[in-house]
Each structure stands twice: as C-alpha cells, then as structure tokens.
Write an enzyme that holds these catalytic residues in place. Structure first.
Site, mmCIF file in Angstrom:
data_model
loop_
_atom_site.group_PDB
_atom_site.id
_atom_site.type_symbol
_atom_site.label_atom_id
_atom_site.label_comp_id
_atom_site.label_asym_id
_atom_site.label_seq_id
_atom_site.Cartn_x
_atom_site.Cartn_y
_atom_site.Cartn_z
ATOM 1 N N SER A 143 0.866 -1.240 0.033
ATOM 2 C CA SER A 143 -0.095 0.142 -0.081
ATOM 3 C C SER A 143 0.822 1.199 0.004
ATOM 4 O O SER A 143 2.154 1.157 0.435
ATOM 5 C CB SER A 143 -0.882 0.084 1.149
ATOM 6 O OG SER A 143 -1.596 1.261 1.285
ATOM 7 N N TYR A 156 -1.784 0.256 10.782
ATOM 8 C CA TYR A 156 -2.209 -0.231 9.389
ATOM 9 C C TYR A 156 -0.783 0.196 8.505
ATOM 10 O O TYR A 156 -0.142 -0.696 7.837
ATOM 11 C CB TYR A 156 -3.218 0.534 8.558
ATOM 12 C CG TYR A 156 -3.376 -0.080 7.043
ATOM 13 C CD1 TYR A 156 -3.694 -1.485 6.957
ATOM 14 C CD2 TYR A 156 -3.256 0.657 6.074
ATOM 15 C CE1 TYR A 156 -3.632 -1.744 5.413
ATOM 16 C CE2 TYR A 156 -3.469 0.306 4.824
ATOM 17 C CZ TYR A 156 -3.827 -0.803 4.431
ATOM 18 O OH TYR A 156 -4.000 -1.158 3.400
HETATM 19 N N1 LIG Z 1 -8.710 -0.624 -0.767
HETATM 20 C C1 LIG Z 1 -7.654 0.289 -0.764
HETATM 21 O O1 LIG Z 1 -7.766 1.405 -0.605
HETATM 22 C C2 LIG Z 1 -6.397 -0.352 -0.539
HETATM 23 C C3 LIG Z 1 -5.167 0.409 -0.696
HETATM 24 C C4 LIG Z 1 -4.131 -0.221 -0.544
HETATM 25 C C5 LIG Z 1 -3.810 -1.553 -0.407
HETATM 26 N N2 LIG Z 1 -4.900 -2.095 -0.171
HETATM 27 C C6 LIG Z 1 -4.475 -3.754 0.293
HETATM 28 O O2 LIG Z 1 -4.884 -4.525 -0.803
HETATM 29 C C7 LIG Z 1 -5.184 -5.641 -0.333
HETATM 30 C C8 LIG Z 1 -7.028 -6.204 -0.810
HETATM 31 O O3 LIG Z 1 -7.749 -5.127 -0.489
HETATM 32 P P1 LIG Z 1 -9.191 -4.699 -1.018
HETATM 33 O O4 LIG Z 1 -9.368 -3.153 -0.925
HETATM 34 O O5 LIG Z 1 -9.505 -5.603 -1.882
HETATM 35 O O6 LIG Z 1 -9.992 -5.200 0.496
HETATM 36 P P2 LIG Z 1 -11.360 -6.117 0.971
HETATM 37 O O7 LIG Z 1 -12.084 -6.082 -0.371
HETATM 38 O O8 LIG Z 1 -11.512 -5.898 2.203
HETATM 39 O O9 LIG Z 1 -10.419 -7.663 0.756
HETATM 40 C C9 LIG Z 1 -9.630 -8.316 1.576
HETATM 41 C C10 LIG Z 1 -9.197 -9.691 1.437
HETATM 42 O O10 LIG Z 1 -8.538 -10.245 2.261
HETATM 43 C C11 LIG Z 1 -9.256 -11.291 2.584
HETATM 44 N N3 LIG Z 1 -8.445 -11.857 4.030
HETATM 45 C C12 LIG Z 1 -8.635 -10.644 5.113
HETATM 46 N N4 LIG Z 1 -7.992 -11.452 6.386
HETATM 47 C C13 LIG Z 1 -7.608 -12.666 5.837
HETATM 48 C C14 LIG Z 1 -7.237 -13.725 6.408
HETATM 49 N N5 LIG Z 1 -7.042 -13.794 7.508
HETATM 50 N N6 LIG Z 1 -7.116 -15.079 5.645
HETATM 51 C C15 LIG Z 1 -7.275 -14.968 4.354
HETATM 52 N N7 LIG Z 1 -7.944 -13.853 3.842
HETATM 53 C C16 LIG Z 1 -8.083 -12.746 4.336
HETATM 54 C C17 LIG Z 1 -10.719 -11.344 2.539
HETATM 55 O O11 LIG Z 1 -11.397 -12.439 2.443
HETATM 56 P P3 LIG Z 1 -12.115 -13.360 3.626
HETATM 57 O O12 LIG Z 1 -12.875 -12.343 4.575
HETATM 58 O O13 LIG Z 1 -12.795 -13.918 2.867
HETATM 59 O O14 LIG Z 1 -10.980 -14.222 4.363
HETATM 60 C C18 LIG Z 1 -10.756 -10.184 1.630
HETATM 61 O O15 LIG Z 1 -10.926 -11.480 0.131
HETATM 62 C C19 LIG Z 1 -5.250 -5.712 1.215
HETATM 63 O O16 LIG Z 1 -4.082 -6.198 1.437
HETATM 64 C C20 LIG Z 1 -5.302 -4.120 1.637
HETATM 65 O O17 LIG Z 1 -4.469 -3.691 2.631
HETATM 66 C C21 LIG Z 1 -6.034 -1.862 -0.272
#
Ligand SMILES: NC(=O)c1ccc[n+]([C@@H]2O[C@H](COP(=O)([O-])OP(=O)(O)OC[C@H]3O[C@@H](n4cnc5c(N)ncnc54)[C@H](OP(=O)(O)O)[C@@H]3O)[C@@H](O)[C@H]2O)c1
Length: 258
Positions: A143, A156
């Site tokens: 991120s 975070y």
């Molecule tokens: N959205 C943003 O603004 C943003 C920006 C920069 C980076 N990111 C990063 O990008 C990645 C995806 O984010 P997103 O926006 O797509 O968020 P999201 O829609 O909340 O997705 C998060 C995913 O992580 C999985 N997860 C969480 N804890 C887990 C665990 N213990 N074991 C296995 N799976 C787990 C969840 O699946 P389950 O709950 O089904 O396990 C879900 O599929 C994350 O690493 C986030 O930090 C996001």
C-alpha cells in the site's frame, strides 16, 4: 501491449484474499491472461462462486478455503502443488483509524498477523514450488501506507511497512533464483469492503473515506497493474509500483469536490 504467455511450468497462479475487491479482480484478470487460478480466502462460498463463474467462462479455476494466518493450514495447502508460477499475496486490510495514543493493540496485532505474517506464511510455504517452476513471481500487495504515514493510520502503516520490507528483503535474498519479487503499492482504492472492514461495518464512516473524490482507483485498476507486472518477460522485475488516483497526491493530500 506485449505480454508473456504463461509457460506450462509456471501457469498456476495462487491469489490470497480472492473473495472480494482487488483479489477477486486479480483472479479474474490472471484467468483471462491464461493462468490456472487458485482462489483462496476464508469465505468459502464467495471463492467457490467466483471459481464457478470463471470455469463457466472457459477458464481453469479452483477455490480453496484458507486463513493466511494459520500456518498449519497454509503448509497443507502448499503440499497439494508440485510447482506454482505466481503467488499474489493480497489478503490483508486495515482495522480502525485511531491515533497511536488510543489505538487498540488487538487491532494492531491482527493487522500485522494478516498483512505481514500471512504474506510470510504463504511465501515461505510456496517459495520452493515457485523456484521449481523455473519462472516464478511473488507479488506483495502492500500500500502507499507502506511508504509513508498519516494520522490515524499507525497500525496499518506499521503493518504495510512490514509487507514492503518483506518484499524488499526477499528480493535481495533470492537473487539468482528464477523468481521475481514484485511489490504493488496502491493508494486510495474504492472496493466494497476495505473501508467497511476498517470501520467495523459503519457505512457512514466508510463512505466518508471516498467522499468528494472524483475517481478513486477501482479493484480492476489494481488488478490490471498486477497482471501487467506478472506478465512482463521473465527477466523484467517490476520491483515496486505505486499507483494512486489522480485526485490523491499523497496519503494526506487528497482533492475532494464539495
Ligand atoms: N482498498 C484500498 O484502498 C487499498 C489500498 C492499498 C492497499 N490495499 C490492500 O489491498 C489488499 C486487498 O484490499 P481490498 O481493498 O480488496 O480489501 P477487501 O475487499 O476488504 O479484501 C480483503 C481480502 O482479504 C481477505 N482476508 C482478510 N483476512 C484474511 C485472512 N486472515 N486469511 C485469508 N484472507 C483474508 C478477505 O477475505 P475473507 O474475509 O473471505 O478471508 C478479502 O478477500 C489488502 O492487502 C489491502 O490492505 C487496499
């Protein structure tokens, strides 16, 4: 755009956190690019539905329920494969936006466990199989929080700095092996669950994150970037790619239309 077609030995792509947002979009795009995708997450129903959708569309996809923080389960999962071409460490997220003075240590711990130890677990368990493929790629979805801090982001930011350091260190340590290490660092991405999870299901707080921002990044924008990096020729390592929406100049400088 010239893309490298996956070779026979490197064509399996494992995506963690494939049940929503960036992970689901990445699984879709890697499948489109010709990879056999393995979707993992804790919510089995969601990854099964996506695997079914991809299979119906003529792709090869399977779902495997996995908590990335459960090392025994991760090792068992890894045991099912001889070689793996691509590992996308995407599972993760944020919990809370409290200042350091009052942040919940349990939230900090969970964020470190998921974003850092989860990535460590999968990477350690699959690294021999990525090397065995002769042309592996490890992607770490960190991120912009892994590259700079902001008020209320402490836990975070600390965790994502950990993800960044893991990727950077691994790249140094395995140089000479046939595995690329790619870090993708997105800024503000509007996915359906990220902010909702961060604020414990509070929709008002979640919506406020994106309020007035003309066009936050989408899950597809990030998935496209990941797929682009993965499909570069084997000798091209995209070390670190930072992407943000045009309206976001830094973690603390966001243009909002009123
Ligand atoms: N959205 C943003 O603004 C943003 C920006 C920069 C980076 N990111 C990063 O990008 C990645 C995806 O984010 P997103 O926006 O797509 O968020 P999201 O829609 O909340 O997705 C998060 C995913 O992580 C999985 N997860 C969480 N804890 C887990 C665990 N213990 N074991 C296995 N799976 C787990 C969840 O699946 P389950 O709950 O089904 O396990 C879900 O599929 C994350 O690493 C986030 O930090 C996001």
């Amino acid at each position: 755009m010239a893309t490298a077609a996956p070779s026979a030995a490197s064509r399996i792509a494992v995506v963690t956190g494939a049940s929503s947002g960036i992970g689901a979009a990445t699984a879709r795009q890697l499948a489109e690019a010709g990879y056999r995708v393995v979707l993992t997450a804790r919510r089995k129903d969601r990854i099964e539905a996506l695997a079914e959708e991809l299979t119906k569309a003529g792709h090869s996809a399977l779902a495997y329920q996995l908590d990335v923080t459960d090392r025994a389960a991760v090792d068992e999962f890894a045991g099912a494969f001889k070689t793996i071409g691509v590992l996308v460490n995407n599972a993760g997220g944020a919990l809370g936006a409290d200042p350091v003075a009052t942040g919940d240590p349990a939230d900090w711990r969970t964020m470190y466990e998921t974003n850092v130890i989860g990535t460590l677990n999968l990477t350690q368990a699959l690294l021999p199989k990525l090397i065995e493929s002769g042309d592996g790629v490890v992607v770490v979805v960190s991120s912009t929080a892994g590259h700079g801090t902001y008020e209320g982001g402490g836990g975070y930011v600390a965790a994502k700095h950990g993800s960044h350091v893991l990727a950077e260190t691994l790249r140094l340590e395995i140089v000479g092996k046939p595995v690329r290490v790619v870090e993708i660092a997105p800024g503000m991405v509007k996915t359906e669950e990220f902010a909702l999870t961060r604020f414990g299901g509070d929709t008002q707080k979640a919506e406020k994150v994106y309020q007035g921002v003309a066009e936050p990044l989408t899950a597809d924008d990030v998935a496209e970037t990941i797929t682009w990096a993965v499909t570069r020729p084997s000798h091209v390592n995209v070390d670190l790619l930072v992407l943000r929406p045009r309206a976001q100049a830094s973690n603390t400088k966001v243009h909002r239309e009123s």
